[in-house]
Design a protein around this motif. Structure first.
Motif, short mmCIF file in Angstrom:
data_model
loop_
_atom_site.label_atom_id
_atom_site.label_comp_id
_atom_site.label_asym_id
_atom_site.label_seq_id
_atom_site.Cartn_x
_atom_site.Cartn_y
_atom_site.Cartn_z
N ALA A 191 21.89 35.58 44.01
CA ALA A 191 21.92 35.90 45.44
C ALA A 191 20.49 36.11 45.91
CB ALA A 191 22.75 37.16 45.70
N VAL A 192 20.20 35.61 47.10
CA VAL A 192 18.86 35.76 47.68
C VAL A 192 18.98 36.31 49.09
CG1 VAL A 192 17.84 33.93 46.30
CG2 VAL A 192 18.83 33.39 48.53
N GLY A 193 17.85 36.71 49.63
CA GLY A 193 17.82 37.22 51.00
C GLY A 193 18.01 38.72 51.02
N GLY A 194 19.11 39.16 51.61
CA GLY A 194 19.36 40.59 51.73
C GLY A 194 18.74 41.16 52.99
N PHE A 195 19.25 42.31 53.40
CA PHE A 195 18.79 42.96 54.62
C PHE A 195 17.41 43.57 54.41
CE2 PHE A 195 19.06 46.92 57.39
CZ PHE A 195 18.65 46.24 58.54
N ARG A 196 16.48 43.23 55.30
CA ARG A 196 15.10 43.70 55.15
C ARG A 196 15.00 45.22 55.15
NH1 ARG A 196 10.94 40.94 59.12
NH2 ARG A 196 11.71 39.14 57.93
N GLY A 197 15.87 45.87 55.92
CA GLY A 197 15.82 47.32 55.98
C GLY A 197 16.20 48.01 54.68
N MET A 233 30.63 42.39 46.15
CA MET A 233 29.43 41.89 45.51
C MET A 233 28.22 42.75 45.90
SD MET A 233 29.80 37.76 45.66
CE MET A 233 31.09 36.94 44.72
N ARG A 234 27.18 42.64 45.12
CA ARG A 234 26.00 43.48 45.32
C ARG A 234 25.35 43.22 46.67
NH1 ARG A 234 26.65 41.52 40.40
NH2 ARG A 234 26.46 42.84 38.55
N GLY A 235 24.63 44.23 47.20
CA GLY A 235 24.00 44.09 48.49
C GLY A 235 22.55 43.68 48.43
N ILE A 245 27.61 31.80 52.34
CA ILE A 245 27.11 32.82 53.27
C ILE A 245 28.29 33.30 54.11
CG2 ILE A 245 24.78 31.86 53.38
CD1 ILE A 245 25.53 30.67 56.11
N GLY A 246 28.06 34.39 54.83
CA GLY A 246 29.08 34.92 55.71
C GLY A 246 28.45 35.75 56.80
N PRO A 247 29.13 35.96 57.91
CA PRO A 247 28.54 36.70 59.04
C PRO A 247 28.36 38.18 58.78
CG PRO A 247 30.86 36.24 59.44
CD PRO A 247 30.50 35.50 58.18
N ASP A 248 28.97 38.69 57.71
CA ASP A 248 28.90 40.12 57.45
C ASP A 248 27.98 40.48 56.30
OD1 ASP A 248 30.44 38.92 55.56
OD2 ASP A 248 31.96 40.51 55.47
N THR A 249 27.13 39.53 55.86
CA THR A 249 26.19 39.81 54.78
C THR A 249 24.89 39.07 55.02
OG1 THR A 249 25.76 39.64 52.39
CG2 THR A 249 27.17 37.94 53.38
N HIS A 250 23.81 39.71 54.63
CA HIS A 250 22.50 39.07 54.71
C HIS A 250 22.18 38.29 53.44
CE1 HIS A 250 22.17 41.92 58.01
NE2 HIS A 250 21.00 41.43 58.36
N LEU A 251 23.06 38.32 52.46
CA LEU A 251 22.84 37.60 51.22
C LEU A 251 23.36 36.17 51.31
CD1 LEU A 251 23.89 40.19 48.47
CD2 LEU A 251 21.56 39.52 49.12
#
Length: 224
Positions: A141-147, A1-3, A209-215
């Motif tokens: 999907a919301v959130g995502g890694f800030r970097g 899925m998209r990042g 959610i999952g521990p390996d994604t910021h989404l």
């Protein structure tokens, strides 16, 4: 899925490129409307395309202020301005002519033959649109890694349903965030304190959610 965060109703793009219609003939400022959509957490380019599609389907709307206002409100909601959801649904339920229905459906990016079914489904399922089944029930999907342009420095560790429809809370790195969402749009904001949560909700809507994604992915069980 998209990042990165995504609204799946907009993937692929539901509208062709379009110029912002000139609404001055009915005393409206389309550019100001597009700016207001952005301020309401919507997508001004998507608003431009949705409004353009509506006007292209019924150019006579440019001769009637009320019909033009209908299209502006519907296109703004379609572009993610969640605050106009109630107004847009009310306008969709009171369209005066067949031409107005065609234009409204075009501004939503759906077929006019789907309009009545869409309105019925939206009364009980704010996350429904005609293409949801193609996404296996995933809505956004919301959130995502800030970097990488997202919102969060760590994956979310806790999720709660809130009392308002389509509202959720996420605990991320010690901070609570609120999500408000429907099929067309989402708004994510930091909360000053831990929110009051709702009792167990059995509406078929879950957040994955999952521990390996910021989404965080909103999913609706088909048939809900």
């Amino acid at each position: 899925m998209r990042g990165l965060p995504v609204q799946l109703a907009n993937a692929p793009a539901p509208f062709a490129p379009a110029a912002l219609p000139d609404l001055s003939s009915v005393g409206l400022d389309a550019a100001l409307a597009a700016m207001s959509v952005s301020q309401a957490h919507g997508d001004s380019e998507l608003f431009t395309r949705a409004l353009g599609a509506g006007v292209a389907a019924d150019p006579s709307a440019l001769d009637d202020r009320d019909r033009a206002l209908d299209l502006v409100a519907i296109a703004a909601w379609r572009a993610g301005a969640l605050g106009l959801r109630g107004d847009a649904l009310a306008r969709l339920g009171a369209l005066p002519t067949a031409d107005a229905r065609v234009a409204a459906a075009a501004a939503l990016g759906i077929g006019v033959d789907q309009l009545d079914h869409f309105l019925r489904r939206q009364q009980s399922d704010r996350f429904w649109w005609p293409g949801r089944a193609d996404q296996r029930g995933y809505v956004l999907a919301v959130g995502g890694f800030r970097g990488l342009g997202g919102a969060w420095i760590r994956p979310p560790e806790r999720i709660e349903h809130l009392t308002d429809p389509g509202a959720f809370a996420f605990l991320v790195a010690g901070t609570w965030w609120r999500l408000d969402a429907d099929a067309w749009g989402s708004r994510l904001a930091v909360l000053a304190e831990e929110p009051e949560t709702a009792p167990a909700v059995h509406d078929g809507v879950t957040v994955v959610i999952g521990p390996d994604t910021h989404l965080a992915w909103v999913h609706v069980r088909e048939g809900a």
